[in-house]
Design a protein around this motif. Sequence first.
Motif, PDB file in Angstrom:
ATOM      1  N   LEU A 125       0.868  -1.289  -0.011  1.00  0.00           N
ATOM      2  CA  LEU A 125      -0.027  -0.062   0.109  1.00  0.00           C
ATOM      3  C   LEU A 125       0.764   1.325   0.042  1.00  0.00           C
ATOM      4  N   HIS A 126       1.898   1.259   0.839  1.00  0.00           N
ATOM      5  CA  HIS A 126       2.831   2.524   0.692  1.00  0.00           C
ATOM      6  C   HIS A 126       3.614   2.494  -0.418  1.00  0.00           C
ATOM      7  N   SER A 179       2.587   2.431  -3.455  1.00  0.00           N
ATOM      8  CA  SER A 179       1.947   2.766  -4.677  1.00  0.00           C
ATOM      9  C   SER A 179       1.935   4.233  -4.953  1.00  0.00           C
ATOM     10  N   ALA A 180       1.893   5.043  -3.951  1.00  0.00           N
ATOM     11  CA  ALA A 180       1.952   6.408  -4.244  1.00  0.00           C
ATOM     12  C   ALA A 180       3.433   7.077  -4.458  1.00  0.00           C
ATOM     13  N   VAL A 217      -3.731   9.541  -5.330  1.00  0.00           N
ATOM     14  CA  VAL A 217      -3.336   8.261  -4.588  1.00  0.00           C
ATOM     15  C   VAL A 217      -2.766   8.120  -3.135  1.00  0.00           C
ATOM     16  N   SER A 268      -5.120   6.515  -0.246  1.00  0.00           N
ATOM     17  CA  SER A 268      -4.294   5.203   0.246  1.00  0.00           C
ATOM     18  C   SER A 268      -3.925   5.418   1.553  1.00  0.00           C
ATOM     19  N   ARG A 269      -3.397   6.613   1.993  1.00  0.00           N
ATOM     20  CA  ARG A 269      -3.026   6.803   3.241  1.00  0.00           C
ATOM     21  C   ARG A 269      -4.049   7.314   4.336  1.00  0.00           C
ATOM     22  N   ILE A 313      -7.530   3.991   2.655  1.00  0.00           N
ATOM     23  CA  ILE A 313      -7.314   2.357   2.727  1.00  0.00           C
ATOM     24  C   ILE A 313      -6.625   2.195   3.996  1.00  0.00           C
ATOM     25  N   TYR A 314      -5.632   2.847   4.241  1.00  0.00           N
ATOM     26  CA  TYR A 314      -4.863   2.502   5.582  1.00  0.00           C
ATOM     27  C   TYR A 314      -5.583   2.270   6.609  1.00  0.00           C
ATOM     28  N   TRP A 323      -8.433  -0.421   6.220  1.00  0.00           N
ATOM     29  CA  TRP A 323      -7.740  -1.782   5.865  1.00  0.00           C
ATOM     30  C   TRP A 323      -6.827  -2.296   6.911  1.00  0.00           C
ATOM     31  N   HIS A 358       1.164  10.534   8.128  1.00  0.00           N
ATOM     32  CA  HIS A 358       0.266  10.457   6.788  1.00  0.00           C
ATOM     33  C   HIS A 358      -0.561  11.800   6.655  1.00  0.00           C
TER      34      HIS A 358
END
Length: 395
Positions: A237-238, A240-241, A270, A274-275, A278-279, A282, A315
Amino acid sequence: MAGILAWFWNERFWLPHNVTWADLKNTEEASFPQAEDLYLAFPLAFCIFMIRLVFERFIAKPCALGLKVQANGPQKAQPNAILEKVFTAITKHPDEKRLEGLSKQLDWDVRSIQRWFRQRRNQEKPSTLTKFCESMWRFTFYLYIFTYGVRFLKKTPWLWNTRQCWNGYPYQPLMPDLHYYYIVELSFYWSLMFSQFTDIKRKDFSIMFTHHIVTVILISFSYVTNLTRVGALTLCLHDSADILLEAAKMANYCKCQKLSDLLFLMFAIVFIISRLGIYPLWILNTMLFELYEALGNFPALWFFNTLLIVLQVLHCFWSYLIIKAAYKAISRGKAGKWNPLHVAKDDRSDVESSSDEDDSVPRSNNPHNTTTTNGTSGANGTNGYLTGSTCSEDH
């Protein structure tokens, strides 16, 4: 030492109830993560660093020159023994009183002395070519490891259902692909821990150093305690950006401003999704609640969750900087051409200094001439993450 290690690796702290380290020893039927495996990261980190040096010199540099990336550094300040002594021995940012004293001593006007110090500070900064090579290396590694992680994780059930991370925990055999993924990621972050002292200096050095420490601790201890499934999700996940961030920098170094702007906006979207989305929904959700429901509470759970929350705080800080930069870009775009990267500085991981230290105005040959001593930055500034026509570099 044996007593210290026994105290440190207390089973009651690190493992769920009624689980011992002996239960996680390797057998003929299954292999489990072992603390000794972490020693592999140190020679591998050295190898990664050496690969980086070879990559930057023989791959990244020719690519940069082929793309006509500027190889020269900032304009050098004219030699002056008195100012050089003040710069190296006393201060790089003289106050008004010291500037007036130097002005009388040298018979220079204050603005000329200010310009000299500005150029001397810029002189210590790396060239665009150096920054391009560093970004290309990081882009290549992040792209490789993210692709590897996605190809591995898409075949696992816990990617689609995080509760699967805890089925049979901690008696989950270590898959070879997961072992390789973990050790390579840990080695890379160890290499960053060491190389950041020689890499391009950035404003948020202490924040990035904290990030690297937290990441290394999380990777190491989650490996030993066999929290590798949720750890692999976090790592992927980390990454990706970061791919888009490095790509945006490279595009800006090449003066492909429209492409750089697009990549930066993609990175911002993103990163925030994501941070901040999703983080927590998830990763934090499965660690804070699903693991507790499956196994109950044990002390190490608080240790890991505290570190994960520290990451979330970082984040939020970086997201604030990104949103702030985007807001400035939108505000400036209303009055002229839309170009977010002329406004946005990547405070998240890449700012060496503020753009007001750029000196795009040519220096007069006569240090006493005050008609060309404008100390403001022009459109072709070279400091900050993304200013003018260049991009200077997290993460």
